[in-house]
Design a protein around this motif. Structure first.
Motif, short mmCIF file in Angstrom:
data_model
loop_
_atom_site.label_atom_id
_atom_site.label_comp_id
_atom_site.label_asym_id
_atom_site.label_seq_id
_atom_site.Cartn_x
_atom_site.Cartn_y
_atom_site.Cartn_z
N GLN A 595 0.85 -1.19 0.00
CA GLN A 595 0.00 0.00 0.00
C GLN A 595 0.90 1.25 0.00
O GLN A 595 1.81 1.35 0.83
CB GLN A 595 -0.90 0.01 1.24
N GLU A 608 3.70 0.11 2.50
CA GLU A 608 3.64 -0.83 3.63
C GLU A 608 3.33 -2.21 3.06
O GLU A 608 2.40 -2.37 2.26
CB GLU A 608 2.55 -0.41 4.63
N VAL A 611 0.50 -8.68 4.41
CA VAL A 611 0.45 -10.08 3.97
C VAL A 611 -0.98 -10.50 3.64
O VAL A 611 -1.95 -10.03 4.25
CB VAL A 611 1.08 -11.00 5.05
N ARG A 612 -1.11 -11.36 2.63
CA ARG A 612 -2.41 -11.93 2.25
C ARG A 612 -2.25 -13.45 2.13
O ARG A 612 -1.20 -13.93 1.72
CB ARG A 612 -2.87 -11.36 0.89
N PRO A 623 -5.28 -10.43 6.79
CA PRO A 623 -4.41 -10.80 7.92
C PRO A 623 -5.13 -10.77 9.27
O PRO A 623 -4.78 -11.55 10.17
CB PRO A 623 -3.29 -9.76 7.88
N ILE A 643 7.85 -13.16 5.36
CA ILE A 643 7.39 -11.82 4.99
C ILE A 643 8.59 -10.87 4.85
O ILE A 643 8.74 -10.15 3.86
CB ILE A 643 6.39 -11.29 6.05
N ASN A 668 5.33 -5.00 8.96
CA ASN A 668 4.80 -5.23 10.32
C ASN A 668 5.56 -6.36 11.02
O ASN A 668 5.80 -7.42 10.43
CB ASN A 668 3.32 -5.62 10.26
N ASP A 730 3.38 1.91 15.11
CA ASP A 730 2.08 1.75 14.43
C ASP A 730 0.93 2.05 15.39
O ASP A 730 1.10 1.96 16.61
CB ASP A 730 1.99 0.31 13.94
N ARG A 754 -5.76 4.88 12.29
CA ARG A 754 -6.82 5.30 11.37
C ARG A 754 -8.13 5.61 12.10
O ARG A 754 -8.99 6.28 11.55
CB ARG A 754 -7.04 4.31 10.26
N GLU A 790 -9.02 8.22 3.64
CA GLU A 790 -9.89 7.74 2.56
C GLU A 790 -10.43 8.89 1.69
O GLU A 790 -10.86 8.66 0.57
CB GLU A 790 -11.06 6.95 3.17
N TYR A 809 -6.76 4.51 1.39
CA TYR A 809 -7.39 4.13 0.12
C TYR A 809 -7.43 5.31 -0.87
O TYR A 809 -7.51 5.11 -2.07
CB TYR A 809 -8.83 3.64 0.38
N PRO A 814 -3.95 -1.70 -0.65
CA PRO A 814 -2.84 -2.66 -0.72
C PRO A 814 -3.04 -3.56 -1.93
O PRO A 814 -4.11 -4.14 -2.10
CB PRO A 814 -2.99 -3.46 0.58
N1 LIG Z 1 -10.62 1.08 6.41
C1 LIG Z 1 -9.47 1.37 5.85
N2 LIG Z 1 -8.45 0.49 6.01
C2 LIG Z 1 -7.29 0.85 5.41
C3 LIG Z 1 -7.12 1.99 4.68
N3 LIG Z 1 -5.86 2.02 4.26
C4 LIG Z 1 -5.26 0.91 4.73
N4 LIG Z 1 -6.11 0.19 5.41
C5 LIG Z 1 -5.90 -1.09 6.16
O1 LIG Z 1 -5.29 -0.80 7.38
C6 LIG Z 1 -4.38 -1.84 7.75
C7 LIG Z 1 -3.08 -1.24 7.97
O2 LIG Z 1 -2.28 -2.14 8.57
P1 LIG Z 1 -1.96 -2.23 10.13
O3 LIG Z 1 -2.53 -1.09 10.84
O4 LIG Z 1 -0.48 -2.42 10.23
O5 LIG Z 1 -2.71 -3.51 10.57
C8 LIG Z 1 -2.37 -4.70 10.00
C9 LIG Z 1 -1.30 -5.38 10.73
O6 LIG Z 1 -1.43 -5.18 12.10
C10 LIG Z 1 -1.60 -6.79 10.41
N5 LIG Z 1 -0.74 -7.20 9.28
C11 LIG Z 1 -0.92 -7.08 7.97
N6 LIG Z 1 0.11 -7.57 7.33
C12 LIG Z 1 0.99 -7.98 8.25
C13 LIG Z 1 2.26 -8.56 8.19
O7 LIG Z 1 2.86 -8.75 7.11
N7 LIG Z 1 2.86 -8.88 9.34
C14 LIG Z 1 2.26 -8.60 10.53
N8 LIG Z 1 2.90 -8.96 11.64
N9 LIG Z 1 1.06 -8.09 10.65
C15 LIG Z 1 0.44 -7.75 9.48
O8 LIG Z 1 -2.90 -6.93 9.99
C16 LIG Z 1 -3.53 -5.66 10.09
C17 LIG Z 1 -4.58 -5.49 9.07
O9 LIG Z 1 -4.03 -5.50 7.84
P2 LIG Z 1 -4.92 -5.20 6.59
O10 LIG Z 1 -6.16 -5.96 6.68
O11 LIG Z 1 -4.06 -5.41 5.41
O12 LIG Z 1 -5.28 -3.78 6.77
C18 LIG Z 1 -4.36 -2.80 6.55
C19 LIG Z 1 -4.89 -1.93 5.45
O13 LIG Z 1 -5.50 -2.63 4.40
C20 LIG Z 1 -8.24 2.88 4.52
O14 LIG Z 1 -8.17 3.89 3.89
N10 LIG Z 1 -9.39 2.54 5.11
#
Ligand SMILES: Nc1nc2c(ncn2[C@@H]2O[C@@H]3COP(=O)(O)O[C@H]4[C@@H](O)[C@H](n5cnc6c(=O)[nH]c(N)nc65)O[C@@H]4COP(=O)(O)O[C@H]3[C@H]2O)c(=O)[nH]1
Length: 829
Positions: A595, A608, A611-612, A623, A643, A668, A730, A754, A790, A809, A814
């Motif tokens: 993203q 950033e 992971v999916r 995630p 990752i 992350n 974060d 956020r 957003e 967004y 992402p």
């Molecule tokens: N509503 C909204 N959401 C937005 C917007 N922009 C970004 N996001 C979402 O916010 C999350 C940002 O990641 P995070 O706070 O680190 O929060 C992450 C992080 O804590 C964890 N995560 C994701 N990838 C990894 C990873 O590779 N390793 C680790 N340890 N944790 C991860 O999962 C959480 C959720 O990840 P995602 O579902 O990808 O969700 C991401 C992203 O898709 C927006 O404009 N509006």
């Protein structure tokens, strides 16, 4: 015809007269026969033994006064009509006290050598088992002589000789008579049949006539009345009677000897038995129907501290306390009154109650031959030690040594039983799973000793707040279980009952504990499952209570939770997910999405990595659905490394592109991953493996990382920072960040969560928070980036609040790396 006649001195029956002719009864009778038959008698003097031999070899033609015996008939012939009837009799001095054959024991008896009396007497003595010394003599006179001189105690003689001669020796006849005999004239076998026939003829004739020469002779030598006036059958009857009498006497003596023998045997057996009874390690006793001791072996006497004589006649009241005596008597009466064989355990206490021993007792009735019970015999074995060992084994097997509570095994056993019972009655039951909160921390910080003391105090508190009929157990560690039974059959009432108990327990367990003189606080979480809902299996019930306990922990600890089916569903889903996760890790089903992060002008600063999971059936999984599980199962470690490795590879790819080489990539890092001891080395290894520029790598930590061991965290961050790695904090603003820590952490960037961005326009508080974070960043010299942007309005508002960097967004979701690469630089927002 010349007839040589043996003569030996046996007055009055036969002797050599002074005229050198035959004299005595038999001598004169033979003399008259010879006269009438025209025989010339030639007397041959000899002693008895010699006479016999001379007759057998034919040197003597007739020997008078010979008793018939089968043995003699082998060598001699006898006429038929007895010449005289006689019996043997013992003669002794006055006052010799010989009244029956039994008095002959140890006496010296003179008897004519080779005589029929000698054999007879010996047999008689043997059959009575008597020991006497037989002194052989050559003539009856010699025998009498010995007795008169006290060289013998008594002498055997035929009654005729005895009665006739005894007064001359001052001897008397004793009542001991035997061997009635018929006397004959004997001759050599096969010779002199004419002599025998002649004798028979005269005797028959004379003995039929009381006035005959025969009886005149008898009267002359002893004044005897004619014997044959007594019929011979009567004579024989008398003989048989005498025989019977003797046999009876002999029988009596034999019996007496047998009795003596038996008595001796009995005495010996009794001694053996006593030796055995006294050497066994059992307590053996006999009691009479009044329950008095009649016999006690050595062990019993030692136990009572008395000799046998003082034990006999006593009852148990003397040796035991009242309750013991009553119990012993109950058992004894069953034996004595009902004739039962009683086998039972008896616990016997001394009169003052100080000593208590357990015995295994076997008690049997002793009966008369007619079946009546006359006593009981008891054998008791001291099994106190054995019982103690059994109890100890039982304690070790079924109880927890630290707290003394039932252990898992006993709990399972009781639970099984309780569930079966529950199936039969309507009453409900419940299992409360009690787990101390943060017990591990106490153990780690204060040591296991303190941990053990806490557990003991917990056990005590729990124990004092449960009912006697409830089972409280320790499963191990800090896990306790309380099983409640007999609850209300109606669900709501049962729940209320359980809640009361569980709340009380939570309350008492939360009170301070004194450990090492200091107050320590501990709390507990309780999970509860009901019998009525657990479908009757122990496993299911334990699993449910356990799940509910985890729910209580998840709900913040120090609380209680009842099991509900939702928990079960979640657990199953989690279990499935975990399986899938493990598999997908092996099959590389993960991808990184990127993203964009932009500046105030909308220019791409970096991205950033998120992971999916490309699940084969569920599609792309976010995630949020699997990272927490990966963390709790430890799968985050291999996943996190993958990752990091992929992100670094991406950096390397960008580095090759002049337009993108400046881009940073945020990755992350979960708390578990960061706090793993190998984390720093892992990052270095990945950087080395991929060749990525550390300065383009930004590790995102959350405030939750700060809960644990901040000092180590600072050290680790310092090591990575030294290599050029960047750090962002974060979700900033959502958790607890101590400003003092913030200052010491080598951070590069703060990320405004956020949630503040979302309501920025409507909630003035959020705007204030954002302004504060921006100001904080400024003062700590940290960059500030807002995430979740957003809308343009949000971006503009953030700009006005001083935020210069954005992610959301509005700029891009992402997406796969290629999409990011299509970003036209510079981008217009
Ligand atoms: N509503 C909204 N959401 C937005 C917007 N922009 C970004 N996001 C979402 O916010 C999350 C940002 O990641 P995070 O706070 O680190 O929060 C992450 C992080 O804590 C964890 N995560 C994701 N990838 C990894 C990873 O590779 N390793 C680790 N340890 N944790 C991860 O999962 C959480 C959720 O990840 P995602 O579902 O990808 O969700 C991401 C992203 O898709 C927006 O404009 N509006």
């Amino acid at each position: 015809r010349e007839v040589r006649v043996g003569v030996y001195a046996n007055e009055p029956k036969i002797l050599l007269g002074q005229d050198g002719q035959l004299s005595g009864i038999l001598g004169e009778v033979l003399g008259e026969i010879a006269r009438q038959e025209n025989w010339r008698l030639i007397p041959v003097p000899c002693d008895w033994q010699a006479c016999l031999e001379l007759t057998q070899n034919g040197s003597i033609d007739l020997l008078p006064d010979v008793a018939f015996s089968a043995e003699r008939a082998l060598h001699l012939d006898f006429h038929r009509q007895p010449s005289l009837y006689s019996w043997s009799q013992l003669y002794s001095r006055e006052g010799a006290k010989l009244k029956s054959i039994l008095d002959l024991e140890d006496r010296r008896i003179a008897v004519l050598a080779g005589s029929i009396q000698q054999d007879y007497l010996q047999t008689l003595l043997d059959s009575f088992g008597l020991h006497a010394q037989l002194i052989p003599v050559h003539s009856l006179a010699e025998g009498f002589e010995l007795v008169a001189n006290q060289q013998a105690d008594t002498a055997v003689a035929n009654q005729r000789f005895g009665d006739y001669q005894a007064p001359g020796y001052q001897l008397r006849g004793t009542p001991i008579m035997f061997q009635p005999a018929q006397l004959f004239y004997a001759t050599r076998k096969g010779a002199n049949a004419d002599l025998l026939a002649g004798i028979d003829r005269h005797l028959r004739e004379w003995q039929d006539s009381p006035s005959s020469y025969y009886y005149q002779t008898l009267q002359r030598w002893g004044g005897e009345r004619p014997r044959l006036l007594v019929p011979s059958e009567a004579w024989w009857g008398l003989a048989v009677l005498a025989g019977l009498l003797l046999t009876a006497l002999a029988g009596a003596v034999v019996l007496r000897r047998q009795v003596d023998e038996k008595t001796r045997h009995l005495k010996a057996s009794e001694q053996h038995l006593n030796t055995i009874l006294d050497s066994v390690e059992a307590y053996i006793y006999i009691k009479d129907p009044e329950l008095r001791y009649q016999y006690a072996n050595r062990k019993v006497c030692e136990l009572f501290g008395l000799p046998l004589a003082q034990v006999v006649g006593q009852t148990d009241e003397r040796f035991f306390d009242a309750a013991t005596a009553a119990n012993l008597h109950d058992n004894d009466r069953r034996v004595l009154l009902l004739g039962e064989r009683v086998e039972t355990e008896e616990v016997n206490r001394s009169p003052d109650g100080s000593l208590e021993q357990t015995y295994l007792s076997v008690k049997l009735p002793l009966r008369h031959p007619d079946g009546r019970i006359y006593a009981l015999c008891g054998i008791s074995t001291d099994i106190s030690e054995h019982k103690k060992n059994l109890e100890q084994i039982h304690r070790l097997a079924f109880y927890d040594l630290l707290t003394g509570l039932p252990n898992r095994r006993l709990l399972l056993d009781r639970l099984q039983h309780a569930l079966a019972q529950h199936g039969r009655n309507q009453l409900d039951g419940a299992l409360l799973f009690i787990d101390l909160d943060n017990f591990k921390d106490l153990n780690d910080t204060l040591g296991h000793d303190m941990g053990d003391r806490l557990l003991q105090q917990v056990a005590q508190r729990l124990g004092s707040h449960v009912r006697e009929e409830d089972t409280l157990a320790r499963l191990g560690g800090d896990e306790f279980v309380l099983m409640l039974e007999g609850l209300h059959p109606q669900h709501p009432e049962a729940i209320a009952q359980i809640e009361t108990v569980a709340s009380k327990l939570i309350q008492v367990l939360a009170e301070p504990y004194a450990l090492q003189g200091r107050n320590h606080t501990s709390t507990a979480s309780i999970g509860i499952a009901l019998f009525s809902e657990a479908r009757g299996t122990v496993d299911e019930l334990l699993k449910r209570a356990d799940l509910a306990m985890y729910e209580a922990k998840a709900a913040g600890r120090n609380t209680l939770r009842f099991f509900n089916p939702q928990m079960q569903a979640e657990v199953s889903a989690r279990a499935n997910l975990e399986n899938d996760l493990r598999q997908s890790l092996a099959e590389r089903q993960f991808v990184l999405h990127y993203q964009p992060q932009v500046d105030a002008q909308g220019q791409l600063l970096g991205a950033e990595a998120l992971v999916r999971w490309q699940h084969p059936s569920r599609g792309l999984v976010a995630p949020g659905e699997f990272i927490p599980l990966a963390e709790s199962t430890g799968l985050i470690l291999p996943l996190g490394r993958w990752i990091l490795h992929s992100a670094c590879q991406q950096l390397v790819a960008w580095a090759a592109d002049a337009e993108r080489e400046q881009l940073t990539l945020a990755v992350n890092v979960s708390a578990r991953q960061f706090h793993h001891r190998d984390f720093v080395d892992d990052v270095f290894a990945v950087l080395d493996e991929t060749g990525a520029n550390p300065q383009r790598l930004e590790l995102e930590l959350t405030e939750s990382h700060l809960v644990q061991d901040v000092e180590t965290m600072i050290v680790k961050m310092g090591l990575l920072k030294a290599r050029g790695v960047r750090f962002a904090l974060d979700d900033f603003g959502t958790g607890y960040s101590s400003l003092s820590y913030l200052k010491r952490l080598p951070l590069n960037q703060l990320k405004i969560d956020r949630s503040f961005v979302r309501d920025l326009l409507s909630d003035p508080n959020d705007a204030a928070i954002v302004r504060t974070i921006v100001a904080l960043g400024g003062s700590l010299d940290l960059q500030v980036i807002a995430e979740g942007v957003e809308t343009r309005a949000q971006r503009d508002s953030l700009l006005r609040l001083g935020c210069q960097r954005f992610q959301g967004y509005l700029f891009g979701k992402p997406e796969a790396a290629q999409r990011l690469e299509q970003w036209s630089l510079p981008a217009g927002a």
